[in-house]
Write a protein that holds these residues in place. Sequence first.
Motif, PDB file in Angstrom:
ATOM      1  N   HIS A 190       0.821  -1.200   0.000  1.00  0.00           N
ATOM      2  CA  HIS A 190       0.000   0.000   0.000  1.00  0.00           C
ATOM      3  C   HIS A 190       0.857   1.253   0.000  1.00  0.00           C
ATOM      4  CE1 HIS A 190      -4.217   0.914   0.189  1.00  0.00           C
ATOM      5  NE2 HIS A 190      -4.029   1.858   1.097  1.00  0.00           N
ATOM      6  N   ASP A 191       2.108   1.144   0.439  1.00  0.00           N
ATOM      7  CA  ASP A 191       2.989   2.297   0.469  1.00  0.00           C
ATOM      8  C   ASP A 191       3.971   2.292  -0.687  1.00  0.00           C
ATOM      9  OD1 ASP A 191       4.519   0.171   1.183  1.00  0.00           O
ATOM     10  OD2 ASP A 191       5.292   1.026   3.053  1.00  0.00           O
ATOM     11  N   GLY A 192       3.744   1.411  -1.662  1.00  0.00           N
ATOM     12  CA  GLY A 192       4.610   1.344  -2.830  1.00  0.00           C
ATOM     13  C   GLY A 192       5.744   0.361  -2.681  1.00  0.00           C
ATOM     14  N   ALA A 193       5.983  -0.149  -1.471  1.00  0.00           N
ATOM     15  CA  ALA A 193       7.048  -1.125  -1.241  1.00  0.00           C
ATOM     16  C   ALA A 193       6.515  -2.532  -1.466  1.00  0.00           C
ATOM     17  CB  ALA A 193       7.567  -0.989   0.188  1.00  0.00           C
ATOM     18  N   PRO A 194       7.402  -3.517  -1.659  1.00  0.00           N
ATOM     19  CA  PRO A 194       6.925  -4.887  -1.814  1.00  0.00           C
ATOM     20  C   PRO A 194       6.115  -5.311  -0.599  1.00  0.00           C
ATOM     21  CG  PRO A 194       9.237  -4.703  -2.416  1.00  0.00           C
ATOM     22  CD  PRO A 194       8.854  -3.397  -1.794  1.00  0.00           C
ATOM     23  N   ALA A 195       4.983  -5.943  -0.855  1.00  0.00           N
ATOM     24  CA  ALA A 195       4.090  -6.327   0.237  1.00  0.00           C
ATOM     25  C   ALA A 195       4.564  -7.626   0.873  1.00  0.00           C
ATOM     26  CB  ALA A 195       2.672  -6.495  -0.292  1.00  0.00           C
TER      27      ALA A 195
ATOM     28  N   VAL B 217      -2.338   7.122   0.496  1.00  0.00           N
ATOM     29  CA  VAL B 217      -1.021   6.520   0.689  1.00  0.00           C
ATOM     30  C   VAL B 217       0.047   7.577   0.482  1.00  0.00           C
ATOM     31  CG1 VAL B 217       0.656   4.856  -0.184  1.00  0.00           C
ATOM     32  CG2 VAL B 217      -1.730   4.189   0.071  1.00  0.00           C
ATOM     33  N   GLN B 218       0.903   7.742   1.500  1.00  0.00           N
ATOM     34  CA  GLN B 218       1.986   8.718   1.459  1.00  0.00           C
ATOM     35  C   GLN B 218       1.464  10.112   1.124  1.00  0.00           C
ATOM     36  OE1 GLN B 218       5.353   7.470  -0.924  1.00  0.00           O
ATOM     37  NE2 GLN B 218       5.250   5.363  -0.191  1.00  0.00           N
ATOM     38  N   ALA B 219       0.214  10.383   1.468  1.00  0.00           N
ATOM     39  CA  ALA B 219      -0.405  11.665   1.115  1.00  0.00           C
ATOM     40  C   ALA B 219      -1.422  12.073   2.169  1.00  0.00           C
ATOM     41  CB  ALA B 219      -1.080  11.559  -0.255  1.00  0.00           C
ATOM     42  N   HIS B 220      -1.173  11.710   3.420  1.00  0.00           N
ATOM     43  CA  HIS B 220      -2.193  11.920   4.441  1.00  0.00           C
ATOM     44  C   HIS B 220      -2.479  13.404   4.677  1.00  0.00           C
ATOM     45  CE1 HIS B 220      -2.215   7.671   5.293  1.00  0.00           C
ATOM     46  NE2 HIS B 220      -0.894   7.685   5.396  1.00  0.00           N
ATOM     47  N   GLY B 221      -1.460  14.234   4.620  1.00  0.00           N
ATOM     48  CA  GLY B 221      -1.679  15.657   4.818  1.00  0.00           C
ATOM     49  C   GLY B 221      -2.430  16.296   3.667  1.00  0.00           C
ATOM     50  N   VAL B 222      -1.983  16.036   2.437  1.00  0.00           N
ATOM     51  CA  VAL B 222      -2.645  16.638   1.279  1.00  0.00           C
ATOM     52  C   VAL B 222      -4.043  16.054   1.085  1.00  0.00           C
ATOM     53  CG1 VAL B 222      -1.686  15.007  -0.424  1.00  0.00           C
ATOM     54  CG2 VAL B 222      -2.312  17.318  -1.135  1.00  0.00           C
ATOM     55  N   LEU B 223      -4.254  14.808   1.470  1.00  0.00           N
ATOM     56  CA  LEU B 223      -5.592  14.222   1.387  1.00  0.00           C
ATOM     57  C   LEU B 223      -6.549  14.965   2.323  1.00  0.00           C
ATOM     58  CD1 LEU B 223      -7.538  12.002   0.394  1.00  0.00           C
ATOM     59  CD2 LEU B 223      -6.752  10.595   2.315  1.00  0.00           C
TER      60      LEU B 223
ATOM     61  N   SER C 290      -0.560   7.880  10.897  1.00  0.00           N
ATOM     62  CA  SER C 290      -0.272   7.799  12.329  1.00  0.00           C
ATOM     63  C   SER C 290      -1.495   8.177  13.151  1.00  0.00           C
ATOM     64  CB  SER C 290       0.871   8.740  12.681  1.00  0.00           C
ATOM     65  OG  SER C 290       0.462  10.099  12.511  1.00  0.00           O
ATOM     66  N   ALA C 291      -1.422   7.879  14.444  1.00  0.00           N
ATOM     67  CA  ALA C 291      -2.494   8.274  15.351  1.00  0.00           C
ATOM     68  C   ALA C 291      -2.578   9.793  15.461  1.00  0.00           C
ATOM     69  CB  ALA C 291      -2.280   7.640  16.723  1.00  0.00           C
ATOM     70  N   ASP C 292      -1.436  10.471  15.440  1.00  0.00           N
ATOM     71  CA  ASP C 292      -1.435  11.933  15.525  1.00  0.00           C
ATOM     72  C   ASP C 292      -2.111  12.560  14.308  1.00  0.00           C
ATOM     73  OD1 ASP C 292      -0.213  12.061  17.986  1.00  0.00           O
ATOM     74  OD2 ASP C 292       1.816  12.279  17.188  1.00  0.00           O
ATOM     75  N   THR C 293      -1.818  12.029  13.128  1.00  0.00           N
ATOM     76  CA  THR C 293      -2.446  12.546  11.912  1.00  0.00           C
ATOM     77  C   THR C 293      -3.949  12.343  11.945  1.00  0.00           C
ATOM     78  OG1 THR C 293      -0.424  12.110  10.652  1.00  0.00           O
ATOM     79  CG2 THR C 293      -2.443  12.413   9.395  1.00  0.00           C
ATOM     80  N   LEU C 294      -4.364  11.283  12.596  1.00  0.00           N
ATOM     81  CA  LEU C 294      -5.790  10.956  12.658  1.00  0.00           C
ATOM     82  C   LEU C 294      -6.585  11.985  13.456  1.00  0.00           C
ATOM     83  CD1 LEU C 294      -7.555   8.605  11.618  1.00  0.00           C
ATOM     84  CD2 LEU C 294      -7.243   7.504  13.832  1.00  0.00           C
ATOM     85  N   LYS C 295      -5.927  12.679  14.372  1.00  0.00           N
ATOM     86  CA  LYS C 295      -6.638  13.611  15.257  1.00  0.00           C
ATOM     87  C   LYS C 295      -7.387  14.697  14.502  1.00  0.00           C
ATOM     88  CE  LYS C 295      -3.416  13.042  19.154  1.00  0.00           C
ATOM     89  NZ  LYS C 295      -2.383  13.727  19.996  1.00  0.00           N
ATOM     90  N   GLN C 296      -6.805  15.186  13.395  1.00  0.00           N
ATOM     91  CA  GLN C 296      -7.451  16.274  12.672  1.00  0.00           C
ATOM     92  C   GLN C 296      -8.787  15.848  12.068  1.00  0.00           C
ATOM     93  OE1 GLN C 296      -4.734  17.464   9.554  1.00  0.00           O
ATOM     94  NE2 GLN C 296      -4.383  15.345   8.909  1.00  0.00           N
TER      95      GLN C 296
END
Length: 443
Positions: A10-15, A268-274, A347-353
Amino acid sequence: MCQQHQNQGHDGAPAASPQSDTNTRPRYNDSFPWHLGAFDAHCHPTDTMSSIASLATLNARALAIMATRSQDQHLVAQVAAEHGVSDSDSPLNHGDDSILDGPASKRTCRVVPAFGWHPWFSYQLYDDTASNHSSPNSNPDNATSTTEDAFRIAHYKAVLSPTPKDPSFLSSLPPPTPLSSFIASTRKHLTSFPHALIGEIGLDKGFRLPQQWLPDDASSRDEGLTPGGREGRLLSPYRVQMQHQQAVLQAQLRLAGETGRAVSVHGVQAHGVLYDTIAACWKGHEKKILSRREKKQIAPGAEESSSSDDDDNEDENGNEKEPKQKNKTARGKPFPPRICLHSYSGSADTLKQWFHPAVPSQIFVSFSTAVNLGTDSGRAKLEGVVRAVPDDRILVESDLHMAGEEAEAMLEDMYRLVCEIKGWDLEPGVRTIGKNFQDFIYG
């Protein structure tokens, strides 16, 4: 979107291998209470259409199945026409006496369809609503294959980064679809299926386009998979520019607001801009945060005022409007009423907003073993994130590209893990998550 998760995380790396592999799954001493109602909040069984036959024997009560690209919109509609939830299924009760097909012994799994265009395929749409973007088909009498080819190449050079220079790669890409045409067709699907969602939509900074099919590849492709996915191809260096992904996302968010539909969102890798992109849709409609003094002045039982409640209480003749019916979804807003952050990897911190009291949308968060347990970093952060999600906003999903025993095993594993992290006994936890699914779908 697990058809590509098989080869790319999901983050572009091998799963990593799913934690629900039959050889590594934990053994449980108690049976799972399927009879209480278990729900898959996000999956892609139309990527493997042969698996749809298993709906008749599944233990799950309902699956929310996502469309992602041109090749699967009609497939989701086809499955929903035969297996979709109906008005008699609403709300999706989660108790023993569920109205979903009556007795548990005769119940079959129902489908909640979702129609949307995934960010991985956003390059295949062109924004014909943009003032600087014109279509070669705007004047059919003058359109030629040459101008269409030139337009296609110009479009892909504009929305992909770095700019593709390989003529063979550019020529392998399909003619782009007008964004307005896709929105119009999605609107028709939503009319046909009153309980349908909009999804899978979102933003992704990690995804890269797969390389083109080589001449010898056609004979080796798996005919059982719906076309359009990666299917094991190597990745190219090209990504979809974020501005273009945002335009495609914003158009679908507006449609969700207009029609009062919930959305399932990929990030994915865009939590702030999302968050910023979605928050821009509800700007000016934020809920009013009352001071302690204002709260004390509100009569007991009165609803808190909100700047998003901008409907007048009188009609054009000055007569009082009929009161709104409870649980009826508000339409005509510029933002979705309910949003699920599917397989949330931030992250949990990003989720707060997202759970700030001013946010006017109801936010739900779902988790899957395929994504959230697919990498070491995902496993490390999962417990803290699950704890950060309010009890009444957590969902569970498989995010698998097929229906059947494997998907149900993965669903059960995540149900159990969420209950363990939350400190819930299994049966009350299953009931809670079932109620949350009901609230997400129906409001």
